[in-house]
Design a protein around this motif. Sequence first.
Motif, short mmCIF file in Angstrom:
data_model
loop_
_atom_site.label_atom_id
_atom_site.label_comp_id
_atom_site.label_asym_id
_atom_site.label_seq_id
_atom_site.Cartn_x
_atom_site.Cartn_y
_atom_site.Cartn_z
N UNK A 56 64.05 71.87 28.23
CA UNK A 56 62.88 71.06 27.92
C UNK A 56 62.15 70.63 29.18
N UNK A 57 60.83 70.58 29.05
CA UNK A 57 59.99 70.03 30.12
C UNK A 57 59.58 68.63 29.71
N UNK A 58 59.72 67.68 30.64
CA UNK A 58 59.54 66.27 30.30
C UNK A 58 58.50 65.64 31.22
N UNK A 59 57.54 64.99 30.60
CA UNK A 59 56.56 64.21 31.36
C UNK A 59 56.78 62.73 31.09
N UNK A 60 56.62 61.90 32.13
CA UNK A 60 56.91 60.46 32.01
C UNK A 60 55.71 59.66 32.51
N UNK A 61 55.35 58.64 31.72
CA UNK A 61 54.29 57.71 32.14
C UNK A 61 54.73 56.30 31.81
N UNK A 62 54.21 55.32 32.58
CA UNK A 62 54.63 53.93 32.44
C UNK A 62 53.45 53.04 32.11
N UNK A 63 53.73 52.08 31.26
CA UNK A 63 52.76 51.01 30.98
C UNK A 63 53.29 49.75 31.64
N UNK A 64 52.43 48.99 32.31
CA UNK A 64 50.97 49.13 32.44
C UNK A 64 50.54 49.90 33.70
N UNK A 65 51.49 50.48 34.41
CA UNK A 65 51.20 51.05 35.73
C UNK A 65 50.33 52.31 35.65
N UNK A 66 50.56 53.16 34.61
CA UNK A 66 49.85 54.44 34.54
C UNK A 66 48.76 54.47 33.48
N UNK A 67 48.76 53.51 32.57
CA UNK A 67 47.81 53.54 31.46
C UNK A 67 47.57 52.14 30.94
N UNK A 68 46.38 51.93 30.40
CA UNK A 68 46.03 50.62 29.85
C UNK A 68 46.14 50.59 28.33
N UNK A 69 46.26 51.77 27.68
CA UNK A 69 46.36 51.82 26.22
C UNK A 69 47.47 52.78 25.82
N UNK A 70 47.87 52.68 24.55
CA UNK A 70 48.90 53.56 24.06
C UNK A 70 48.48 55.01 24.07
N UNK A 71 47.23 55.29 23.68
CA UNK A 71 46.74 56.67 23.67
C UNK A 71 46.74 57.26 25.06
N UNK A 72 46.31 56.49 26.04
CA UNK A 72 46.32 56.98 27.42
C UNK A 72 47.74 57.20 27.92
N UNK B 44 52.61 69.65 33.85
CA UNK B 44 52.89 69.90 35.27
C UNK B 44 54.33 70.36 35.45
N UNK B 45 55.25 69.73 34.69
CA UNK B 45 56.66 70.14 34.75
C UNK B 45 56.81 71.60 34.32
N UNK B 46 56.05 72.02 33.32
CA UNK B 46 56.12 73.41 32.88
C UNK B 46 55.59 74.34 33.98
N UNK B 47 54.47 73.93 34.59
CA UNK B 47 53.89 74.75 35.64
C UNK B 47 54.83 74.90 36.83
N UNK B 48 55.65 73.89 37.06
CA UNK B 48 56.58 73.91 38.20
C UNK B 48 57.85 74.70 37.90
N UNK B 49 57.93 75.30 36.71
CA UNK B 49 59.08 76.15 36.43
C UNK B 49 59.87 75.77 35.19
#
Length: 847
Positions: free
Chosen positions: A532-548, A559-564
Amino acid sequence: MSPTDRTAEQPLLLIIDDDPAIRILVSEALAPHGFTVESAESGERGLVVYEQVHPDIILLDINMPGIDGIEVCRIIRALPQGQHVPILILTGSDDTRSIEEAYQAGASDFITKPINWPVLIHHVRYMLRAAQALSDQYNDIRLQALLSSLMALKCGTFDSLEEMARQTLNLIAPEPLVQSFSRSCALYLMNDEGLKFVGQTDPGLTHYPERIEGLSTQSLVAGNGFPPWQALSLIEADRLLGVLLYTPATDNGAGARIFKSIAEKLTHLLVRIRSELEVRLTASVFANTLDGIAITDARGVLLRVNSAFEAITGYAAKDVLGKNIGILKSGKQDKLFYRSLWNGLQKTGKWQGEIWNRRKNGEIYPEWLSITAIADAQGNVAQYIAVFADISNQKAQEQEIRKLAYFDDLTGLANRTLLSDRLRIALAQSERTDDSVALLFIDLDRFKNINDTLGHSVGDQLLMTIAERLKDMFREADTVARQGGDEFIVLLTNLGGDKSVAELHTAQVAEQVRKVLAFPIHLAHHELTVTGSIGIAFYPHDAATGNDLIKHADTAMYVAKEKGRNRFKLFHPSMAERERQRFTLETLLKKAIENAEFELHYQPQVDISLKSVIGAECLIRWNNDQLGWVSPMDFIPLAEETGLIHDIGDWVLATACERLRHWEETQAPFNKTCSYLAVNVSPRQFAKKDFAQRLRHIILSSGLQDLSMLELELTEGCLMHHSYESIKTLAQLRNIGVRISIDDFGTGYSNLSYLRNFPLDTLKVDQSFVRDCIADSKSRAIVKAIISMADGLGLSTIAEGVENHEQLTFLQNLGCRVFQGYLFSKPVAIDEFEAFLNESISVLANE
């Protein structure tokens, strides 16, 4: 037609409300549950519709312009057919004054806005059952039961309605008196349809109409005559029970006094019989209704219960009579609940709602309970009547509906709706506590290959296994959801306010997820290893809303997929530009066909032994005004992912067929040697059940005559799964008459049995083996094996990616005759390709 005379199986509900949204929502809520719904937008219109359809139940808004709900209720109750129809008032929860006025106007009950739709459905059903029990039995037996009860008191039972009416009249008005003061008399009784003729004393003397026409109820109540007959109204408490008609024999007034006495006696009998029937009916309803009924004294001591009470609770009457109704308490509701219940009873004399009680066997069950206080002559509460229904089935259905609404049908994980709700709550909590929230976006690597090769059934089993592994990894406080397809989302909360600490913890979790996903899975006699390729984001540091937050985690995953693949990546603001570019590419790709931005380039396939171009592969190219030339490596995977590949693939096939048809019509000089065009078909195109039908339609639309001029290049992934649909599609393609080749042969799975099972024409040696065949001994061995195997199976071979004479010579020595690659020509536009064809014979002749 009255409600009780209706023959339709579906109950008919009339909603009168000036709010169109309420009317629509009521219809959508009740229609799936077997109701027919009629609607009216105003009180005036509601009265008209009521007279037209005679509904089984009315849902009535109080506050409406014009005639309001209370006045509509009064008018309906004043109608003969409107006395017993259930009327459910819609009102605000704090509008007690309107509720009291509605009850005074004749409302059956009320329900507050905003409407709780499951409660409304149950409420309507309950009121219909109660009203139907009373209406069906009371209205069906009122006329005949009244007269049969009267005759049973005086004259026994009779065989016909006419005989009962005649004997009743003879009983209260002896025949000599009737003959002395009246030539004849007739009796009419009121029912829901109006006044109905039931009998007369001497049919031979005077003909009476079966219905009284032309004389209004108000005129009868006033005592007006109906020439040549005199009318005596049978009235009790301003309610018309019937009419006695007689024809006066004299004008001395004696007859009038006699018949007035008869009318009074008959009125008393009707009132008495009606009261007895109501008592009998009440007893019948009490005994036979499916709802449990319990009667208690003012202290809650049980005085009487019905059989439904015994069936629902498991308690026999002898076990509970004399005991407090509190023996049914489940303990699930606290003291505050019961305090609110009794406060409501004391204030309004009524309470209804959902409550949990306990059966005799200890099982706790939900019920819908209505309690009514009965006052004595002094106005003090003497008794309580509780009517309840077991709603266990409804609760189970609600739970199932909730499951369908909030959980993924395949995996049982939270779906997008529930994820959105949990995400909203998590972000709100983060605002209060300053804790970080992490969102992990997980996408299974190359899952599409498994679906394409082993089938969707295996793919579904794989997704369920992955889901179970993810559920087992996380706390109940965390959320594991299926985003769709092979995408999963994990929501982690309570990570503290320090971003670095939150990142460290989440990275450890992501690494654990990566390892768990990679454990081998045994399905359908296959051992599958999925990463599996996994992307991680944090609230409130990376986004101001749930959709973002979801969007940025998705970006990090790509990006994880592109890196292999088989790794995780934390979102960084620099990734947002890539996200924007991908969105732009998808937007422009959707308009590319409409804007005629695609074109086909053609790469020759050369038979060295014949020294001629025998065919070409069609390769799509995209030239966009904004982006310029876009590489197929960039837009084809996106087309696969978004499903646009079907429309793009159809365009490629249609364009190739039109080009072949053009060559047929113009009899191009190179047509005899260049005998086909090859078109790539993606696994997703091939897997679509109607692919063969779509291809047939494209060919017919083009007018192409020689169908062997079209070759379809399929990847190994298209054919690896020996499903019925794959075999069926290949057979259909063969019946159509097109050629079939296997593209990139040798790069797929090692199961080669399909080579002898499927109708194939050509194997294409993948360019990766051709490129390394000179320097790499393993590549040479693979190329040699493919060519030898194809020759043994009677299949032709094409070596693609030939770039130099050394590769050409090596392949020729192995027996390969047809080649494709930059050594001969790069993919070129149609004009350049046709020019190449015209010159190819002389050029190749010099090779």
